[in-house]
Scaffold this active site. Structure first.
Site, PDB file in Angstrom:
ATOM      1  N   GLY A  42     -28.426 -55.938   7.600  1.00 15.44           N
ATOM      2  CA  GLY A  42     -27.340 -55.001   7.919  1.00 15.44           C
ATOM      3  C   GLY A  42     -26.019 -55.718   8.108  1.00 15.44           C
TER       4      GLY A  42
ATOM      5  N   ASP B 238     -36.451 -56.732   7.859  1.00 12.63           N
ATOM      6  CA  ASP B 238     -35.587 -55.698   7.269  1.00 12.63           C
ATOM      7  C   ASP B 238     -36.422 -54.834   6.326  1.00 12.63           C
ATOM      8  OD1 ASP B 238     -32.316 -55.361   7.246  1.00 12.63           O
ATOM      9  OD2 ASP B 238     -33.295 -54.423   5.525  1.00 12.63           O
TER      10      ASP B 238
ATOM     11  N   GLY C  68     -33.200 -55.723  11.339  1.00 13.24           N
ATOM     12  CA  GLY C  68     -31.999 -55.257  10.644  1.00 13.24           C
ATOM     13  C   GLY C  68     -31.197 -56.436  10.105  1.00 13.24           C
TER      14      GLY C  68
ATOM     15  N   LYS D 146     -28.983 -44.186  21.694  1.00 13.58           N
ATOM     16  CA  LYS D 146     -28.545 -45.498  22.195  1.00 13.58           C
ATOM     17  C   LYS D 146     -28.454 -45.501  23.727  1.00 13.58           C
ATOM     18  CE  LYS D 146     -27.744 -48.145  18.471  1.00 13.58           C
ATOM     19  NZ  LYS D 146     -28.064 -49.560  18.287  1.00 13.58           N
TER      20      LYS D 146
ATOM     21  N   TYR E  48     -27.315 -40.183  17.533  1.00  9.57           N
ATOM     22  CA  TYR E  48     -27.223 -41.651  17.624  1.00  9.57           C
ATOM     23  C   TYR E  48     -26.782 -42.081  19.036  1.00  9.57           C
ATOM     24  CZ  TYR E  48     -24.899 -46.187  16.484  1.00  9.57           C
ATOM     25  OH  TYR E  48     -24.457 -47.478  16.445  1.00  9.57           O
TER      26      TYR E  48
ATOM     27  N   ILE F  31     -39.599 -50.892  10.792  1.00 11.60           N
ATOM     28  CA  ILE F  31     -39.807 -51.266  12.202  1.00 11.60           C
ATOM     29  C   ILE F  31     -40.759 -50.303  12.917  1.00 11.60           C
ATOM     30  CG2 ILE F  31     -37.638 -52.525  12.511  1.00 11.60           C
ATOM     31  CD1 ILE F  31     -36.561 -49.945  13.918  1.00 11.60           C
TER      32      ILE F  31
HETATM   33  C1  AKB Z   1     -21.006 -45.726  13.859  1.00 10.69           C
HETATM   34  O1  AKB Z   1     -19.917 -45.337  13.408  1.00 10.69           O
HETATM   35  O2  AKB Z   1     -22.018 -45.023  13.917  1.00 10.69           O
HETATM   36  C2  AKB Z   1     -21.091 -47.133  14.408  1.00 10.69           C
HETATM   37  C3  AKB Z   1     -20.792 -47.186  15.878  1.00 10.69           C
HETATM   38  C4  AKB Z   1     -19.433 -46.934  16.376  1.00 10.69           C
HETATM   39  O3  AKB Z   1     -21.667 -47.452  16.633  1.00 10.69           O
HETATM   40  N1  AKB Z   1     -20.221 -48.003  13.700  1.00 10.69           N
END
Ligand code: AKB
Length: 336
Positions: free
Chosen positions: A13, A34, A10, A156, A152, A54
């Site tokens: 980024g 990237d 990345g 994570k 997300y 990736i």
């Molecule tokens: C997002 O908004 O997805 C990111 C984060 C807070 O991890 N910037």
């Protein structure tokens, strides 16, 4: 300082550019990955640039030719993008991370020393059920409220556990010892604000979007309410946090994943400081209920005392200094 070979995914980024400059300024040799080619200036800083996905094995194989001491795995689909395409989010965020954990394991085994794996986690791993709870709870510690409300955040949080598993428990039933080849460490980033890049696909993007629009004298319609509050950090502090955590002696670390904080303004406070800096700016609020819901599920602030105690974390930029000394001079120059 020892010159190390460092893999950066990345690299193009919002964190990647600043980190690439920081690592190469310190004399390290960087292999960058990237999806898109780097600018000629950034490419010239790297030992090799691998352009590709990736999830593609050829990309991993190209990186594996090098003896890599540290991996900063930044490539990810942020919260809004992953929410719009959850399966793609899972593939990029989880399968992509798994590929690089496996690469780190193979490299560590080949070199006979652990590969440090630096992971940018996020405040999105937290999930708070209501706004009342959010305001009552205030600062969350690492173990509080781990009930992510986005793909997300789920990805994570799972990756944090994968990193621990690969470092401490990998193939635990195998007759040979398979642990000790990865040293996984991560920080949970708040929203990051860079003077040089506008993020795409995040939900904390309202702050950088507001600032970059004002600097270009463009009106901005903010997609969250004025009272929306989450923690933020200036990019130089964010990059320094990753680099300092990488350098911390292992015996000082009591955990693998650390909260880090800097300042936690409401959207209205950010708008006020932007209006002061750019008096002609027009900022209006038109909350998108769904994206606002994501922000409401993230904490108002984080307790980062473990990072402060274990490896001396201390932000150098509060909101005022971020604006006056980092954003204003750089952004004004960039858009002039
Ligand atoms: C997002 O908004 O997805 C990111 C984060 C807070 O991890 N910037």
């Amino acid at each position: 300082m020892n010159k190390k070979t460092i893999l950066l995914t990345g690299a193009n980024g919002e964190i990647g550019h600043t980190l690439l400059e920081d690592l190469t300024n310190h004399g390290h040799s960087v292999i960058a990955i990237d999806l898109h080619p780097l600018s000629p200036e950034h490419e010239s800083l790297c030992e090799e640039v691998i352009v590709g996905n990736i999830l593609d094995e050829d990309v991993i194989r190209a990186a594996e030719k090098h003896d890599i001491h540290e991996i900063y795995h930044l490539a990810a689909l942020l919260s809004t993008s992953a929410e719009r395409n959850p399966e793609l989010g899972h593939r990029v965020n989880v399968e992509g991370t798994l590929n690089f954990l496996q690469l780190a394991y193979r490299l560590g085994k080949r070199m006979g020393e652990p590969v440090k794996f630096l992971f940018p986690s996020t405040i999105a791993v937290f999930g708070i059920a209501s706004l009342d709870d959010k305001m009552r709870i205030g600062k969350v510690s690492e173990e509080d409220c781990l009930m992510p409300m986005t793909m997300y955040g789920v990805n994570k949080l799972y990756n944090e556990h994968l990193g621990r598993y690969y470092s401490e428990l990998y193939k635990r039933l195998s007759p040979e010892t398979e642990t000790g080849f990865i040293d996984f460490r991560g920080v949970r980033f708040p929203g990051l604000i860079s003077a040089f890049t506008v993020p795409t696909g995040g939900t904390s993007d309202f702050a950088p979007e507001m600032i970059h629009s004002a600097a270009q004298h463009k009106p901005y319609t903010c997609f969250v309410r004025p009272d929306a509050q989450i923690p933020f950090m200036a990019m130089p502090d964010g990059v320094r946090a990753l680099v300092e955590l990488a350098a911390a002696p292992a015996e000082n670390l009591t955990r693998r994943i650390y909260n880090i904080g800097a300042f936690a303004p409401s959207a209205a406070e950010i708008a006020d400081i932007v209006r002061k800096a750019f008096p002609d700016t027009i900022i209006t609020f038109s909350p998108d209920e769904k994206r606002q819901g994501i922000i409401d599920s993230w904490p108002a602030d984080v307790d980062d005392s473990a990072a402060r105690n274990d490896w001396g974390w201390k932000p150098q930029y509060d909101l005022e200094r971020t604006f006056n000394e980092y954003l204003l001079p750089n952004i004004t120059k960039m858009y002039s």
